[in-house]
Structures are given as structure tokens and as C-alpha cells.
Scaffold this motif. Sequence first.
Motif, short mmCIF file in Angstrom:
data_model
loop_
_atom_site.label_atom_id
_atom_site.label_comp_id
_atom_site.label_asym_id
_atom_site.label_seq_id
_atom_site.Cartn_x
_atom_site.Cartn_y
_atom_site.Cartn_z
N ARG A 180 173.93 41.04 -22.29
CA ARG A 180 172.55 41.52 -22.35
C ARG A 180 172.52 42.82 -23.13
NH1 ARG A 180 170.26 40.47 -16.17
NH2 ARG A 180 170.87 38.28 -16.13
N GLU A 182 171.36 45.66 -23.02
CA GLU A 182 170.72 46.63 -22.13
C GLU A 182 170.36 47.89 -22.91
OE1 GLU A 182 169.98 46.30 -18.97
OE2 GLU A 182 171.27 44.72 -18.17
N PHE A 190 178.41 49.46 -13.61
CA PHE A 190 177.22 48.95 -12.92
C PHE A 190 176.27 48.29 -13.91
CE2 PHE A 190 172.87 49.18 -11.40
CZ PHE A 190 173.00 48.58 -10.16
N ARG A 191 176.03 48.95 -15.03
CA ARG A 191 175.12 48.37 -16.03
C ARG A 191 175.83 48.37 -17.38
NH1 ARG A 191 170.29 46.94 -15.63
NH2 ARG A 191 169.81 48.19 -13.81
N ILE A 192 176.29 47.20 -17.77
CA ILE A 192 177.03 47.07 -19.02
C ILE A 192 176.44 45.95 -19.86
CG2 ILE A 192 179.24 48.17 -18.48
CD1 ILE A 192 180.20 45.68 -17.19
N PHE A 195 179.18 41.29 -19.18
CA PHE A 195 179.63 41.29 -17.78
C PHE A 195 179.82 39.87 -17.29
CE2 PHE A 195 175.40 40.38 -16.00
CZ PHE A 195 174.58 40.80 -17.02
N GLN A 197 179.10 36.91 -14.34
CA GLN A 197 178.25 36.49 -13.22
C GLN A 197 178.93 35.39 -12.42
OE1 GLN A 197 174.48 35.34 -15.02
NE2 GLN A 197 173.54 37.20 -14.22
N GLU A 264 171.44 46.76 -7.06
CA GLU A 264 171.55 45.31 -6.80
C GLU A 264 172.96 44.78 -7.06
OE1 GLU A 264 168.63 43.04 -9.05
OE2 GLU A 264 169.98 41.32 -9.12
N LEU A 265 173.46 44.02 -6.09
CA LEU A 265 174.74 43.32 -6.25
C LEU A 265 174.48 41.87 -6.63
CD1 LEU A 265 176.96 44.19 -3.15
CD2 LEU A 265 177.24 45.02 -5.47
N SER A 306 172.75 34.67 -7.38
CA SER A 306 173.20 35.16 -8.68
C SER A 306 173.81 36.56 -8.55
CB SER A 306 171.99 35.19 -9.61
OG SER A 306 172.32 35.83 -10.81
N GLY A 308 176.86 39.64 -9.65
CA GLY A 308 177.59 40.20 -10.78
C GLY A 308 178.96 40.69 -10.32
N ARG A 311 179.80 44.52 -10.70
CA ARG A 311 179.15 45.38 -9.68
C ARG A 311 179.85 45.24 -8.33
NH1 ARG A 311 172.61 45.17 -10.87
NH2 ARG A 311 172.78 45.87 -13.03
P1 ATP Z 1 168.87 44.87 -12.79
O1 ATP Z 1 167.52 44.83 -12.09
O2 ATP Z 1 169.85 45.81 -12.14
O3 ATP Z 1 168.75 45.03 -14.27
P2 ATP Z 1 168.72 42.07 -12.90
O4 ATP Z 1 167.67 41.83 -11.85
O5 ATP Z 1 168.33 42.01 -14.32
O6 ATP Z 1 169.51 43.43 -12.58
P3 ATP Z 1 169.79 39.47 -12.54
O7 ATP Z 1 169.16 38.94 -13.75
O8 ATP Z 1 169.23 39.09 -11.21
O9 ATP Z 1 169.91 41.05 -12.65
O10 ATP Z 1 171.35 39.11 -12.61
C1 ATP Z 1 172.13 38.74 -11.49
C2 ATP Z 1 173.26 39.71 -11.24
O11 ATP Z 1 173.97 40.00 -12.44
C3 ATP Z 1 172.81 41.07 -10.74
O12 ATP Z 1 172.60 41.03 -9.35
C4 ATP Z 1 173.96 41.95 -11.12
O13 ATP Z 1 174.99 41.90 -10.14
C5 ATP Z 1 174.47 41.33 -12.38
N1 ATP Z 1 174.00 42.11 -13.55
C6 ATP Z 1 172.80 42.04 -14.15
N2 ATP Z 1 172.74 42.88 -15.19
C7 ATP Z 1 173.94 43.51 -15.25
C8 ATP Z 1 174.50 44.48 -16.12
N3 ATP Z 1 173.83 44.96 -17.17
N4 ATP Z 1 175.76 44.91 -15.88
C9 ATP Z 1 176.49 44.41 -14.84
N5 ATP Z 1 176.00 43.48 -14.01
C10 ATP Z 1 174.75 43.01 -14.19
#
Ligand code: ATP
Length: 447
Positions: A180, A182, A190-192, A195, A197, A264-265, A306, A308, A311
Motif C-alpha cells: 500500500r 501509505e 506498524f505502518r509500512i 507488509f 497479511q 489496529e492489529l 484480516s 497484519g 503489527r
Molecule cells: P489502518 O486503519 O491502520 O490504516 P486498515 O484499516 O487500512 O488499517 P485493513 O485494510 O483492515 O487495515 O488491513 C488489515 C490488517 O492489515 C490491519 O489490521 C493491519 O494489521 C494490517 N495493515 C494494514 N495496513 C498496514 C500497514 N500499512 N502496515 C502494516 N500493517 C498493515
Amino acid sequence: MQNLMPKIISLAKRRGFIFPSSEIYGGFGSCYDFGPLGVEMKNNIKKAWWDEMTKNQENIVGLDAAILMSPKVWQASGHLTAGFADELVECKSCHKRFRTDEIGRGRASASCPECGGELTEPRKFNLMMRTFVGPVENEAALTYLRAETCQGIYMNYENVLNSMRLKIPFGMAQIGKVFRNEITTKNFVFRIREFEQMEMEWFCRPKEAEKYFDFWKKERLNWYLNLGLKKENLREREVSEKELPHYSIRTVDIEYKFPFGWGELEAINNRGDWDLSNHSKCSGKDLRYVDEEKKKKYFLYIVETSGGIDRVFLALLCDAYQEIKGGRTKTTKPTKEVEILLKLDKRIAPIKVAVLPLVRNKPKIVKKAREVYQLLKPHFFCQYDELGSIGRRYRRQDEIATIFCLTVDFESLKQEDLTIRYRDTMKQERVKIKDLPWHIKKLMCGI
Ligand code: ATP
């Protein structure tokens, strides 16, 4: 604990868990590499999840779909439209971009958090990573790196249903890399942007979706508790209608209390028939389920879990990290130094057994220790370590969560036994060398 994040980042690098990607070139856009201990720990997390989903559950099967898919998949899933976009503002002076939800949505007067400059009007920024397939880089060759693994599951819904002769309700599980683009990446892994899933899609009758939603929500929370995360550091959060992802009827996030706040995990989503009905419409393939029992044809609902992996990895490190001032040893004079203990669950710890010769200048002891290492290596992830005093070696192992330390000493040569030291209690006892594989296996399985 104060300043826990810098401590975790430092431990992760010092002891070979996580390194910044392309570090000699100054790092790269919030990407990280998992080192020798990191890859073991990550594999252990994945194995725990995979076993839970595909081995312990009767009606969940696994899948490993390709990362690259037809761009039509992402058109139908809603990811190419505003549905999968973050709202951004840009600073007119320093040109940094920020997510509006992070700096306070709707605050017209909000200024740049970095330099105080004036911000632009918000605009949507799509998170899909673009790439080209084949030799020509034009629109016809454009596709995307997957942004969620579940689309590969929907693409194989019929193939799996038919080849495995499944009956509803059933699930399909997949682990894999996702990408993604981001906007703001922070808080270590945590936010990369790249990653992993672990996703499970549960196909069921529409009327039963709520029931299964509650079931999976409970199961998933228990899984985290079972992995050893502290209860007070976990919570469920009902996602408000306004925040719901574009595909979801209901979402509950399982959150962990990270040192930087709750995050969020894993998301539990009731995706309704969004995926199967849209893919039916866009592909022209009828993906309705023929319910022989009810004599009806309809779209199944999907309840999704779903999570990650990166995380979960970070949460486990934070939760397990302990500092003991003056050290744990009571038999020797306490020092002022701080000892680090990583109390990871035995399934998650990268190294299960360390084999330590008491001294390294006695060939017979070294030889015996090498024999013990060879004996145990096929059964457990082991490390052989002979450098430094025995106390220092114990501490080095405590810092990386090793469950058992085995010390071969002079007695071992006569009695064919050794000392086993348990990480959490530091209790030590003698065990016959020939009994070790079974003894450790029993301890690992909790028998
Ligand atoms: P956030 O609100 O933190 O951006 P999200 O709601 O977009 O997360 P989901 O699309 O529900 O995340 O993705 C499912 C899981 O994937 C998340 O619960 C998280 O553990 C993981 N995840 C999502 N984005 C990232 C990221 N940029 N880096 C690491 N893990 C991620």
C-alpha cells in the motif's frame, strides 16, 4: 514503560530481528528487512495462525494466490476508486503531506504540524501500488501489486469450492505480502508500505453472517490472548458507520495498546455479498451458490478476519519486553546494570534451545556440547554459543527469548547429563543427555 519504542527498535536491530531496508543507501521509504531471528519469529507467528485456521478448524482450507492479478479485479473490488483512498492535505511551504484524519479532520485553520505553513484543501490519494506487466510501459500493461490478500481468495472461490467439494459454511485462509502506498509511515513496522497479511474469508448464508461475525471476533481475540498478549493491552473497537471500509457492513477492530497508543492489529469484517456480487457483475461469471438444501441460488456472505503479521510482531515484542534493574541473579552480588528479558511465548520465540559449553578451552567439554547440539538440532531451532562467561551468555539468550539454556560442564563428561535452565524462572536442573529430545518436546507441548 517509558521510551519503549526506541528500546524495541534498538533491540530489534542489535539482535538481528529487524533492519531498515537498503540501509547503506540511507534506508528506503519505510521498508524493513527481517533478520535471522526476525524471520524465525515471523515464521512462528505465521505457523501459529496457519495451524489455528487450517489444522484446528475442520472446514477451512488454505490458498497461496499470485500477488499480480488482472487490474479488472481491483476495478470490481472498488480499490481503484475513492473507496481505497486516504484524504490528504499538503503544506504549501514544506510540501509535506498529511492524512487529514491524523491532523484533525475538518479543522479549516489547521496548519502544517512540521513547519506551521498553510495547508492545501484535502484531496483523495489512492493507495494502490502501480506496476507494468510485459515489455511496454503503457496503460494496457498497467496493473497493481495487491493491497489485500483476500481478492485472490474470491478469484478462486469457485475453483476451491468445486475441487474440495466444500459445504457451507466454509473458510479459505491465506498469508501473503501486500503493498500500500501509505502516505504517512511511522511507528516502526506498524505502518509500512510492504507488509504481510493473514486473512481468512468465511463463506456463509446471509442470515448466519452476524452469528459467525460474533464467533470469529471471539476466536480471534482469544488467539491473541493465547499467544501471551496481556489482556489489559487488548481491546475490541466497533468501527463507526462513517469510518467503515467501502466493502463492509460491520467492522470490529482488535486493537493493541502500543507505546504510541491504541492501534489496529486485526479487523473482523462482515463484507456481506459485496465481493462475490461485484465480481459476478464485472466478470459475467455467475458466482451465486446453489443451496441444495434450501433449493435456492444466491450470493454467500463473507465474514473476514484480516490481520497484519508485522503489527502482531511488534505487539509481541512490546508486550514481552522487560527490564530488570540490577539483574535477576540473586546468588551473585547484584550489579547496577539493567538486564533485558524477552518473555515471548514458547511457540513464538525464535530460538528454543541454546547449547553452551561451560568453558571453551576444554576440548572434551566442547566436543560433548557439540554432540548435544547435533542431537537436538533436527528437533528444535538451536543455537550453539561458547563466547564469553556463562552468565553473560544466559543474559544474551534471555534478551532474545530463548526458552532453554543447556550447559555442558565437567560433570557431564562423567554422568552423561547437563544443566537445563528455564528462561522465566531461572530454575536449573540436571537432565540425562539421552532424555533431552523427549524432555524438551514435552515441555514445549505442555504435557
Ligand atoms: P489502518 O486503519 O491502520 O490504516 P486498515 O484499516 O487500512 O488499517 P485493513 O485494510 O483492515 O487495515 O488491513 C488489515 C490488517 O492489515 C490491519 O489490521 C493491519 O494489521 C494490517 N495493515 C494494514 N495496513 C498496514 C500497514 N500499512 N502496515 C502494516 N500493517 C498493515
